[in-house]
Design a protein around this motif. Structure first.
Motif, short mmCIF file in Angstrom:
data_model
loop_
_atom_site.label_atom_id
_atom_site.label_comp_id
_atom_site.label_asym_id
_atom_site.label_seq_id
_atom_site.Cartn_x
_atom_site.Cartn_y
_atom_site.Cartn_z
N THR A 1 0.81 -1.21 0.00
CA THR A 1 0.00 0.00 0.00
C THR A 1 0.84 1.26 0.00
OG1 THR A 1 -0.13 -0.10 2.43
CG2 THR A 1 -1.94 -1.11 1.16
N ASP A 2 2.12 1.15 0.36
CA ASP A 2 2.98 2.32 0.35
C ASP A 2 4.43 1.87 0.17
OD1 ASP A 2 3.71 1.27 2.83
OD2 ASP A 2 2.47 2.67 3.96
N VAL A 3 5.31 2.85 0.00
CA VAL A 3 6.72 2.55 -0.24
C VAL A 3 7.35 1.86 0.96
CG1 VAL A 3 8.97 3.58 -0.75
CG2 VAL A 3 6.92 4.45 -1.88
N ALA A 4 6.87 2.17 2.16
CA ALA A 4 7.40 1.53 3.37
C ALA A 4 6.94 0.08 3.50
CB ALA A 4 6.98 2.33 4.60
N GLU A 5 6.13 -0.40 2.57
CA GLU A 5 5.65 -1.78 2.53
C GLU A 5 4.90 -2.14 3.81
OE1 GLU A 5 8.76 -4.44 1.32
OE2 GLU A 5 9.25 -3.26 -0.46
N THR A 6 3.86 -1.36 4.08
CA THR A 6 3.06 -1.57 5.29
C THR A 6 2.08 -2.72 5.13
OG1 THR A 6 3.21 0.81 5.75
CG2 THR A 6 1.53 -0.45 6.95
N MET B 1 -0.57 3.63 -10.98
CA MET B 1 0.76 4.00 -11.45
C MET B 1 1.57 4.76 -10.41
SD MET B 1 -0.16 5.09 -15.35
CE MET B 1 1.47 5.71 -15.67
N ASP B 2 0.89 5.52 -9.56
CA ASP B 2 1.61 6.38 -8.63
C ASP B 2 2.05 5.58 -7.41
OD1 ASP B 2 2.73 8.42 -7.28
OD2 ASP B 2 0.87 9.50 -6.86
N ARG B 3 3.21 4.96 -7.51
CA ARG B 3 3.72 4.12 -6.42
C ARG B 3 4.02 4.94 -5.16
NH1 ARG B 3 9.18 2.80 -5.21
NH2 ARG B 3 9.40 0.88 -4.01
N LEU B 4 4.27 6.22 -5.31
CA LEU B 4 4.66 7.05 -4.18
C LEU B 4 3.46 7.52 -3.35
CD1 LEU B 4 7.41 9.21 -5.93
CD2 LEU B 4 7.67 7.06 -4.66
N THR B 5 2.25 7.33 -3.83
CA THR B 5 1.06 7.72 -3.09
C THR B 5 0.55 6.53 -2.29
OG1 THR B 5 0.40 9.36 -4.73
CG2 THR B 5 -1.31 8.57 -3.26
#
Length: 565
Positions: free
Chosen positions: A324-329, A359-363
């Motif tokens: 769900t997020d870059v931190a891999e939560t 597409m927006d992996r950072l969101t």
């Protein structure tokens, strides 16, 4: 007559008279009264009733036990049947991979990228097509593995004078008023057409169209989320083209109006090309399986695949969207049919600038852990309303097994001599974390300047593929040689293929006897120090709700010399 005889006769007469008195109903002499017959007492009746109730209870318990055992056995048989069906499907998909082992090799080997290899590693046409992708993510977690690859099927039935494609998916029909050009759309790809006697041409039956397309090629991905094992299949277009048909334009965003519901209307691979002169949605066809040098659109490049970040203007384009997020939560694997069939999903009909979440992996995405659904998120454009992905119209279509507790895919490590998790910590292993060469766009293992694993200091090899960084992660990917198109990232384990001596096969020997020493076709050659991916082991652990017992399903698939000798 003497006296004794007289006395005896008198006695007989007297007795006879008594008998007559008894038999005479009107005789005034009292009759002899018989004692009435004795019945059951209350105690005896209660005991009898208790015994009957006890017998009935015993019979009921025996019947219930027998019925329960029958239901349990039926439930076990149904679960076993589902497991066997899944096993058959998995084995069939793996056997039809487009990316194969080369002749004489121990298994499959990645394509080395140009910027790290001094030798021109041209992939072998017909064998190293498409891709094979395995994401281990956390080696200590058996619920976050992803298995994804391209496959090709071969049929034996006649379809438009060719083999019938067994991969079938939804394809919405939309007329454009031209019977000839209407053939160039997925609804016609299965060859289920009508003959127009007046025009002398094939055409789609506008009244009875089947809303179905077909192809010999497809992407398939397996992942586990919220106790459900998903199998998502997306066809790679193989257009129907009768011999007399002229070259026709591909289906694109220009003549398809429902771009926000593409994966509700179509089961086809597609992406949004924001790097084109006119940014638009593009459907992938069989040419995208080509990994040869100079190919501009290839599924060997992760950014074109389903579930990968395809923002071509970003250096990290091609990173998978598995959390769900870059931190891999929260692990989501891939977006499900339920989510992609929701009109608010937007992709591939809309670019990042339009606020699409895919597409927006950072969101970061909002995730409902209780239901296992991506619910809503913050739009990337100010003033744009958040989107919601629950309750799409194609809910549960991609679920192949429920009540699954783990989905674990392990690789065979020759140095360890056993199946292990990719990116393991066993010293000396060929597929341990230290041998993952990918360090991301910043050039540092893990997060640059950070001791991610807290063991050997800052940016050591053990931090390669660390969660939450720009490293490609604990992944095996066959890749594409034009790595510059993927943000200058190389395949994580590609350097292993040439072995310590740096030469494919046996150095200075023409192993495959094609007249060239140490060419790419000798990578992973049997008996050399090359390291190939020989086999994988898939273990699925699921709960049988009927018996309340945990059951295991194990599949071992070998890649060595498959269909190549």
């Amino acid at each position: 007559m003497d006296w004794p005889k007289r006395a005896s006769l008198a006695s007989c007469i007297l007795n006879t008279n008594k008998v007559k008195q008894i038999m005479n109903p009107i005789s005034r002499t009292p009759r002899a009264v018989t004692r009435p017959r004795r019945g059951f007492t209350l105690v005896e009746l209660l005991v009898a009733v208790a015994l009957v109730l006890l017998l009935m209870t015993l019979f009921a318990q025996i019947f219930a036990t027998a019925t329960g055992a029958l239901s349990t056995q039926r439930g076990l048989a149904e679960n076993d049947q589902r497991a066997r069906r899944l096993q058959t499907t998995l084995a069939s998909d793996l056997s039809r991979m487009t990316y194969r082992a080369l002749e004489g090799t121990d298994g499959i080997v990645p394509i080395l990228d140009d910027f790290t290899s001094p030798i021109a590693w041209e992939p072998v046409a017909g064998m190293q097509n498409g891709y094979f992708y395995l994401a281990e993510n956390d080696p200590n977690n058996d619920t976050d593995d992803v298995l994804q690859f391209t496959m090709q099927a071969y049929g034996s039935q006649v379809w438009a004078d060719a083999d019938i494609p067994p991969f079938v998916g939804r394809a919405l029909f939309f007329p454009n008023g031209d019977a000839a050009t209407e053939l160039d759309q997925p609804e016609a790809d299965d060859g289920d057409l009508s003959w127009n006697d007046l025009a002398g041409t094939l055409e789609i039956d506008t009244v009875n169209e089947n809303d179905r397309g077909a192809s010999q090629f497809a992407e398939v991905v397996y992942f586990l989320r919220h106790g459900n094992l998903y199998r998502r299949t997306l066809l790679i277009r193989q257009g129907f083209a009768p011999p007399a048909s002229p070259g026709l334009p591909e289906l694109n965003g220009g003549n398809y109006g429902g771009t926000n519901t593409f994966w509700n209307d179509f089961d086809y691979s597609a992406f949004f090309d924001n790097d084109a002169v006119t940014p638009a949605m593009v459907m992938l066809d069989e040419n995208a399986l080509n990994n040869q040098t100079g190919t501009t659109i290839s599924l060997g490049m992760p950014k074109f695949r389903f579930g990968f970040w395809g923002d071509f203007t970003n250096a990290e384009s091609g990173m998978p969207r598995e959390f769900t997020d870059v931190a891999e939560t929260n692990f989501i694997g891939r977006f499900t049919h339920e989510e992609t069939s929701n009109p608010n999903f937007l992709y591939p009909g809309q670019d990042v600038s339009g606020g699409n979440p895919h597409m927006d992996r950072l969101t970061a995405l909002n995730y409902d852990a209780a239901r296992g659904i991506v619910t809503d998120g913050t739009a990337t454009v100010a003033g744009t309303a958040p989107w919601d992905l629950a309750n799409g119209t194609r809910r549960s279509e991609d679920i192949v097994l429920s009540n699954v507790h783990s989905f674990d895919v392990q690789v065979y490590d020759p140095a360890v001599g056993d199946f292990v998790n990719l990116g393991h910590s066993i010293p000396g292993g060929d597929f341990n974390r230290e041998n993952n060469r990918n360090v991301g766009a910043d050039g540092a293992p893990g997060e640059a300047g950070t001791d991610d694993d807290g063991i050997n200091g800052t940016d050591d090899d053990g931090e390669r593929g660390w969660p939450g960084t720009d490293d490609y992660g604990n992944r095996y990917d066959t890749w594409h040689r034009d790595a510059a198109l993927i943000g200058n990232q190389g395949s994580p384990y590609a350097f292993m293929t040439a072995g310590p001596d740096g030469a494919p096969g046996d150095p200075g020997v023409d192993d495959n006897q094609n007249g060239i020493d140490d060419d790419a076709g000798e990578l992973g050659w049997t008996g050399t120090d090359d390291v190939a991916l020989r086999a994988i082991k898939i273990t699925i652990r699921y709960l049988d709700t009927t018996s309340n017992q945990m059951r295991d399903l194990t599949i071992v698939h070998s890649f060595a010399d498959r269909d190549s000798n």
